[in-house]
Design a protein around this motif. Structure first.
Motif, short mmCIF file in Angstrom:
data_model
loop_
_atom_site.label_atom_id
_atom_site.label_comp_id
_atom_site.label_asym_id
_atom_site.label_seq_id
_atom_site.Cartn_x
_atom_site.Cartn_y
_atom_site.Cartn_z
N MET A 21 0.30 -1.41 -0.09
CA MET A 21 -0.16 0.58 -0.12
C MET A 21 1.00 1.22 -0.40
SD MET A 21 -2.98 1.12 -0.03
CE MET A 21 -4.05 -0.67 -0.33
N GLY A 22 1.94 1.24 -0.65
CA GLY A 22 2.45 2.65 -0.91
C GLY A 22 1.90 4.07 -1.61
N HIS A 23 2.79 4.17 -0.76
CA HIS A 23 2.28 6.38 -1.21
C HIS A 23 2.50 7.31 -1.52
CE1 HIS A 23 -2.40 4.53 -0.45
NE2 HIS A 23 -2.29 4.59 0.87
N ASN A 24 2.95 8.47 -2.53
CA ASN A 24 3.86 8.46 -2.54
C ASN A 24 2.71 10.02 -2.77
OD1 ASN A 24 3.40 8.50 -4.85
ND2 ASN A 24 5.93 7.97 -5.82
N PHE A 32 -0.67 13.23 -7.13
CA PHE A 32 -1.33 12.02 -7.20
C PHE A 32 -0.51 11.10 -7.22
CE2 PHE A 32 1.45 10.47 -10.86
CZ PHE A 32 1.68 11.72 -11.83
N CYS A 33 -0.60 9.30 -6.30
CA CYS A 33 0.05 8.60 -6.34
C CYS A 33 0.55 7.35 -6.98
CB CYS A 33 -0.82 7.49 -4.54
SG CYS A 33 0.74 6.40 -4.21
N SER A 34 2.11 7.43 -7.91
CA SER A 34 1.79 6.41 -8.92
C SER A 34 2.51 5.33 -8.28
CB SER A 34 3.66 6.94 -8.93
OG SER A 34 4.31 7.16 -7.91
N PHE A 35 1.67 4.49 -6.90
CA PHE A 35 1.69 3.32 -7.15
C PHE A 35 0.20 2.43 -7.97
CE2 PHE A 35 0.82 -0.07 -4.85
CZ PHE A 35 2.36 -1.28 -4.29
N PRO A 36 1.42 1.60 -8.53
CA PRO A 36 0.56 0.86 -9.23
C PRO A 36 -1.32 0.76 -9.35
CG PRO A 36 2.34 -0.36 -9.86
CD PRO A 36 2.34 0.81 -8.35
N GLY A 37 -1.74 1.16 -9.58
CA GLY A 37 -3.21 1.25 -10.10
C GLY A 37 -3.75 2.57 -8.90
N HIS A 38 -3.55 2.85 -7.91
CA HIS A 38 -3.49 4.07 -7.47
C HIS A 38 -4.27 5.21 -7.73
CE1 HIS A 38 -1.43 1.94 -3.15
NE2 HIS A 38 -2.58 1.28 -4.23
N ALA A 39 -3.61 5.64 -8.74
CA ALA A 39 -3.71 7.21 -9.14
C ALA A 39 -5.18 7.58 -9.63
CB ALA A 39 -2.55 7.35 -10.02
N LEU A 44 -7.59 6.52 -7.85
CA LEU A 44 -8.39 7.08 -6.87
C LEU A 44 -7.48 8.10 -5.72
CD1 LEU A 44 -9.14 3.78 -5.06
CD2 LEU A 44 -10.79 5.16 -6.01
N MET A 45 -6.38 8.13 -6.32
CA MET A 45 -5.67 9.26 -5.01
C MET A 45 -4.88 9.97 -6.08
SD MET A 45 -3.54 6.42 -2.87
CE MET A 45 -2.98 7.43 -2.01
N LYS A 46 -5.07 10.81 -6.00
CA LYS A 46 -5.09 12.07 -7.35
C LYS A 46 -6.08 13.72 -6.57
CE LYS A 46 -9.05 10.56 -10.95
NZ LYS A 46 -9.21 10.53 -12.38
CO CO Z 1 -0.46 4.54 -3.07
#
Ligand code: CO
Length: 212
Positions: free
Chosen positions: A128-131, A195-202, A204-206
């Motif tokens: 569940m990495g976030h950046n 946004f978060c560039s962890f695969p699949g996150h962008a 939702l996380m943007k």
């Molecule tokens: Co993330």
């Protein structure tokens, strides 16, 4: 039923010699038709009910997913502004692939701006990495796609990607990271996104990042 059996039994009791085998047959024959009728009705009802009960459960997950699907657009539609003070903001990422905000407004009076990301979840970075990555809206998808293959060790950002205006490192639950960048980098030529560039996150996380 019990009444009839009782009566038959009573009759047999009165004529013991006549009732041996016959009484059993009489009971069976008498009992069977009503029993069959009675059993059939409940039996028919019972099999019907389980299938009916079985049908709703599959429908239930669908219903469960529907609200989730509805919730996402609703959440995306709502503007949740980051709290900004002293040319800084702190935003959060959680274990449900969410930031707590979807809009950051940078005061035009700031020369530099700092975004601090706090991962308030518990899952490790690999799961569940976030950046926080900032690009133009137009570059976002390509940066996300290239970041996917860049790998976790590269924070899911293609090395030397000059489309990336600023980014934090990738963190896991309980960690905090921050990035400071010149505000001039996001003035003109936008719109800009974080946004978060962890695969699949962008997906939702943007959110939007604008200078005003
Ligand atoms: Co993330």
């Amino acid at each position: 039923m019990k009444m009839r059996i009782a009566l038959l039994s009573a009759a047999c009791a009165l004529a013991l010699s006549a009732c041996g085998d016959n009484s059993d047959r009489a009971d069976t024959q008498t009992a069977t038709p009503p029993a069959a009728t009675t059993d059939t009705a409940p039996a028919a009802t019972t099999p019907t009910t389980p299938p009916a009960a079985t049908t709703p459960p599959p429908a239930a997950p669908a219903d469960t997913m529907a609200p989730a699907g509805d919730a996402a657009p609703a959440a995306a539609g709502d503007t949740k502004e980051a709290v900004v003070a002293d040319c800084k903001t702190e935003i959060e990422g959680n274990d449900a692939i969410q930031y707590n905000v979807n809009a950051i407004t940078v005061p035009a009076s700031c020369t530099e701006f700092t975004i601090t990301l706090k991962h308030v979840g518990q899952l490790p970075v690999a799961a569940m990495g976030h950046n926080v990555v900032i690009t133009t809206s137009a570059d976002m998808q390509a940066v996300v796609n290239d970041g996917m293959s860049a790998g976790l060790e590269a924070d899911h950002i293609k090395p030397g990607d000059d489309r990336v205006i600023a980014h934090t490192k990738m963190i896991g639950g309980g960690e905090t990271t921050s990035v400071t960048f010149p505000v001039s980098e996001i003035q003109g030529g936008g719109p800009y996104m974080f946004f978060c560039s962890f695969p699949g996150h962008a997906a939702l996380m943007k959110g939007t990042i604008t200078v005003e």
